[in-house]
Design a protein around this motif. Structure first.
Motif, PDB file in Angstrom:
ATOM      1  N   ASP A 115      -0.914  -8.532  36.831  1.00 53.74           N
ATOM      2  CA  ASP A 115      -1.298  -7.212  36.314  1.00 53.74           C
ATOM      3  C   ASP A 115      -0.409  -6.117  36.888  1.00 53.74           C
ATOM      4  OD1 ASP A 115      -3.315  -8.039  34.622  1.00 53.74           O
ATOM      5  OD2 ASP A 115      -4.935  -7.576  36.021  1.00 53.74           O
TER       6      ASP A 115
ATOM      7  N   HIS B 280       1.731  -4.551  34.067  1.00 58.23           N
ATOM      8  CA  HIS B 280       1.118  -3.292  33.629  1.00 58.23           C
ATOM      9  C   HIS B 280       1.270  -2.162  34.631  1.00 58.23           C
ATOM     10  CE1 HIS B 280      -0.601  -5.560  30.350  1.00 58.23           C
ATOM     11  NE2 HIS B 280      -1.119  -6.407  31.206  1.00 58.23           N
TER      12      HIS B 280
ATOM     13  N   ARG C  46       5.010 -12.046  32.064  1.00 57.15           N
ATOM     14  CA  ARG C  46       4.312 -11.653  30.830  1.00 57.15           C
ATOM     15  C   ARG C  46       3.778 -12.873  30.085  1.00 57.15           C
ATOM     16  NH1 ARG C  46       9.153  -7.930  29.919  1.00 57.15           N
ATOM     17  NH2 ARG C  46       8.450  -5.975  30.834  1.00 57.15           N
TER      18      ARG C  46
END
Length: 131
Positions: free
Chosen positions: A26, A30, A106
């Motif tokens: 994450d 992100h 990813r």
């Protein structure tokens, strides 16, 4: 109900390990400053422990496949991470190593998150049913 010969303890450790791996992914995928996190290795010690102690046999085939797939992705990310850290931080080779590593992070996200969720639900049911 007959007592089990195999303990869920290693699976609980693996759940925490998957949680850590999800949080690293994450942050890289992100996060605003992913460059600070891109070198974070994903862990697989509890998975290996679960295999050596036979705990994976407690999982149904679908969940065991999801867990095995997740740790296959962990190995893939770590392989690209090793290539990344062994590439000089300059030029096209470094840019390519960075892109491959980012794509590995990813590409692993859904598989690892799915195994984490599935194992969490399994352990939750195990605790509720055996209390």
């Amino acid at each position: 109900v007959a007592p089990r010969d195999t303990d869920v303890g290693p699976l609980e450790g693996m759940l925490l390990e998957l949680e850590y791996n999800v949080s690293v992914i994450d942050m890289v995928v992100h996060g605003v400053s992913w460059q600070d996190k891109i070198g974070s290795i994903l862990h697989d010690n509890e998975y290996k422990r679960s295999i050596s102690q036979g705990s994976l046999i407690l999982l149904n085939d679908e969940l065991r496949h999801a867990v095995n797939s997740a740790y296959s992705e962990v190995g893939r990310v770590n392989t690209f991470l090793e290539l990344y850290v062994n590439t000089r931080p300059e030029g096209n080779a470094f840019a390519e190593a960075t892109n491959r590593l980012l794509e590995a992070y990813r590409g692993s996200e859904l598989t690892i998150r799915s195994a984490y969720s599935g194992l969490g639900l399994f352990l939750q049911r195990e605790v509720i049913e055996n209390d």
